[in-house]
Design a protein around this motif. Sequence first.
Motif, PDB file in Angstrom:
ATOM      1  N   ARG A 187       0.863  -1.172   0.000  1.00 37.03           N
ATOM      2  CA  ARG A 187       0.000   0.000   0.000  1.00 37.03           C
ATOM      3  C   ARG A 187       0.902   1.226   0.000  1.00 37.03           C
ATOM      4  O   ARG A 187       1.872   1.287   0.755  1.00 37.03           O
ATOM      5  CB  ARG A 187      -0.903  -0.007   1.241  1.00 37.03           C
ATOM      6  N   VAL A 188       0.604   2.215  -0.846  1.00 43.08           N
ATOM      7  CA  VAL A 188       1.401   3.432  -0.948  1.00 43.08           C
ATOM      8  C   VAL A 188       0.607   4.588  -0.358  1.00 43.08           C
ATOM      9  O   VAL A 188      -0.577   4.765  -0.668  1.00 43.08           O
ATOM     10  CB  VAL A 188       1.772   3.741  -2.419  1.00 43.08           C
ATOM     11  N   GLU A 189       1.257   5.356   0.499  1.00 45.57           N
ATOM     12  CA  GLU A 189       0.643   6.529   1.127  1.00 45.57           C
ATOM     13  C   GLU A 189       1.558   7.733   0.910  1.00 45.57           C
ATOM     14  O   GLU A 189       2.775   7.573   0.765  1.00 45.57           O
ATOM     15  CB  GLU A 189       0.442   6.302   2.632  1.00 45.57           C
ATOM     16  N   HIS A 190       0.979   8.920   0.940  1.00 44.90           N
ATOM     17  CA  HIS A 190       1.730  10.162   0.760  1.00 44.90           C
ATOM     18  C   HIS A 190       1.514  11.073   1.957  1.00 44.90           C
ATOM     19  O   HIS A 190       0.431  11.083   2.541  1.00 44.90           O
ATOM     20  CB  HIS A 190       1.259  10.907  -0.496  1.00 44.90           C
ATOM     21  N   PHE A 191       2.542  11.841   2.300  1.00 42.03           N
ATOM     22  CA  PHE A 191       2.400  12.872   3.321  1.00 42.03           C
ATOM     23  C   PHE A 191       3.495  13.905   3.122  1.00 42.03           C
ATOM     24  O   PHE A 191       4.479  13.669   2.416  1.00 42.03           O
ATOM     25  CB  PHE A 191       2.427  12.286   4.747  1.00 42.03           C
ATOM     26  N   ASN A 192       3.308  15.047   3.737  1.00 42.84           N
ATOM     27  CA  ASN A 192       4.276  16.140   3.680  1.00 42.84           C
ATOM     28  C   ASN A 192       4.734  16.437   5.099  1.00 42.84           C
ATOM     29  O   ASN A 192       3.917  16.441   6.023  1.00 42.84           O
ATOM     30  CB  ASN A 192       3.637  17.397   3.090  1.00 42.84           C
ATOM     31  N   ALA A 193       6.018  16.676   5.249  1.00 42.84           N
ATOM     32  CA  ALA A 193       6.549  16.994   6.578  1.00 42.84           C
ATOM     33  C   ALA A 193       7.834  17.799   6.437  1.00 42.84           C
ATOM     34  O   ALA A 193       8.529  17.713   5.419  1.00 42.84           O
ATOM     35  CB  ALA A 193       6.811  15.718   7.380  1.00 42.84           C
ATOM     36  N   ALA A 194       8.123  18.563   7.477  1.00 42.15           N
ATOM     37  CA  ALA A 194       9.354  19.342   7.542  1.00 42.15           C
ATOM     38  C   ALA A 194      10.293  18.728   8.563  1.00 42.15           C
ATOM     39  O   ALA A 194       9.863  18.006   9.461  1.00 42.15           O
ATOM     40  CB  ALA A 194       9.041  20.787   7.922  1.00 42.15           C
ATOM     41  N   HIS A 195      11.565  19.031   8.416  1.00 38.55           N
ATOM     42  CA  HIS A 195      12.563  18.607   9.398  1.00 38.55           C
ATOM     43  C   HIS A 195      13.850  19.370   9.141  1.00 38.55           C
ATOM     44  O   HIS A 195      13.968  20.121   8.182  1.00 38.55           O
ATOM     45  CB  HIS A 195      12.811  17.095   9.350  1.00 38.55           C
ATOM     46  N   LYS A 196      14.784  19.174  10.035  1.00 34.97           N
ATOM     47  CA  LYS A 196      16.159  19.594   9.770  1.00 34.97           C
ATOM     48  C   LYS A 196      17.068  18.523  10.334  1.00 34.97           C
ATOM     49  O   LYS A 196      16.701  17.797  11.263  1.00 34.97           O
ATOM     50  CB  LYS A 196      16.473  20.966  10.363  1.00 34.97           C
ATOM     51  N   LEU A 197      18.221  18.413   9.735  1.00 33.87           N
ATOM     52  CA  LEU A 197      19.226  17.497  10.225  1.00 33.87           C
ATOM     53  C   LEU A 197      20.200  18.323  11.043  1.00 33.87           C
ATOM     54  O   LEU A 197      20.820  19.254  10.534  1.00 33.87           O
ATOM     55  CB  LEU A 197      19.932  16.793   9.066  1.00 33.87           C
ATOM     56  N   TYR A 198      20.262  17.989  12.328  1.00 34.60           N
ATOM     57  CA  TYR A 198      21.058  18.803  13.241  1.00 34.60           C
ATOM     58  C   TYR A 198      21.399  17.970  14.467  1.00 34.60           C
ATOM     59  O   TYR A 198      20.509  17.422  15.113  1.00 34.60           O
ATOM     60  CB  TYR A 198      20.259  20.043  13.666  1.00 34.60           C
ATOM     61  N   ASN A 199      22.665  17.844  14.749  1.00 31.92           N
ATOM     62  CA  ASN A 199      23.106  17.131  15.939  1.00 31.92           C
ATOM     63  C   ASN A 199      23.363  18.169  17.035  1.00 31.92           C
ATOM     64  O   ASN A 199      24.272  18.988  16.894  1.00 31.92           O
ATOM     65  CB  ASN A 199      24.388  16.335  15.643  1.00 31.92           C
ATOM     66  N   PRO A 200      22.581  18.162  18.109  1.00 30.39           N
ATOM     67  CA  PRO A 200      22.734  19.185  19.143  1.00 30.39           C
ATOM     68  C   PRO A 200      24.072  19.128  19.882  1.00 30.39           C
ATOM     69  O   PRO A 200      24.441  20.087  20.556  1.00 30.39           O
ATOM     70  CB  PRO A 200      21.568  18.909  20.097  1.00 30.39           C
ATOM     71  N   ASN A 201      24.805  18.042  19.745  1.00 28.75           N
ATOM     72  CA  ASN A 201      26.114  17.918  20.388  1.00 28.75           C
ATOM     73  C   ASN A 201      27.237  18.548  19.564  1.00 28.75           C
ATOM     74  O   ASN A 201      28.375  18.583  20.011  1.00 28.75           O
ATOM     75  CB  ASN A 201      26.441  16.446  20.647  1.00 28.75           C
ATOM     76  N   TRP A 202      26.899  19.007  18.368  1.00 27.83           N
ATOM     77  CA  TRP A 202      27.883  19.597  17.473  1.00 27.83           C
ATOM     78  C   TRP A 202      27.697  21.103  17.389  1.00 27.83           C
ATOM     79  O   TRP A 202      26.611  21.630  17.638  1.00 27.83           O
ATOM     80  CB  TRP A 202      27.742  19.040  16.065  1.00 27.83           C
TER      81      TRP A 202
END
Length: 135
Positions: free
Chosen positions: A6-21
């Motif tokens: 089954r194929v589903e679609h969605f939209n989402a935001a994010h960022k790639l960020y390591n808080p230890n860096w």
Amino acid sequence: MVYVTRVEHFNAAHKLYNPNWSKEQNEEAFGPCANANWHGHNYELHVTVKGIPDPDTGFIIDVKKLSKITAKHILDKVDHKNLNVDVDFMEGKLASTENFIIEIWKQLEPHITGGKLHQLRLYETPRIYVDYYGE
């Protein structure tokens, strides 16, 4: 063994960020994906269930039921949301597609009945996707 997807679609935001860096380390590792103002994707999720078809229905799993399970446990939680901020099952995790698919599996797998969850495929872009088999 039969596999149904089954194929589903969605939209989402994010960022790639390591808080230890440092900001510089994050920018070096993640480039524009570390943007403090986030960025978004039009995700496509493929949910594959395997099993032997039921002799009475011919189904491994009713795909309408699979869609409802996916909506309740994934789509309702992630669609038009910020993965870093709004999604409880991503809390404290780097929101890479690789980590995201593992957490999606954990949310879906207990609710699949009849067949067995076999594979998830998550497209982040038309040219980038990850596969996960629960391993």
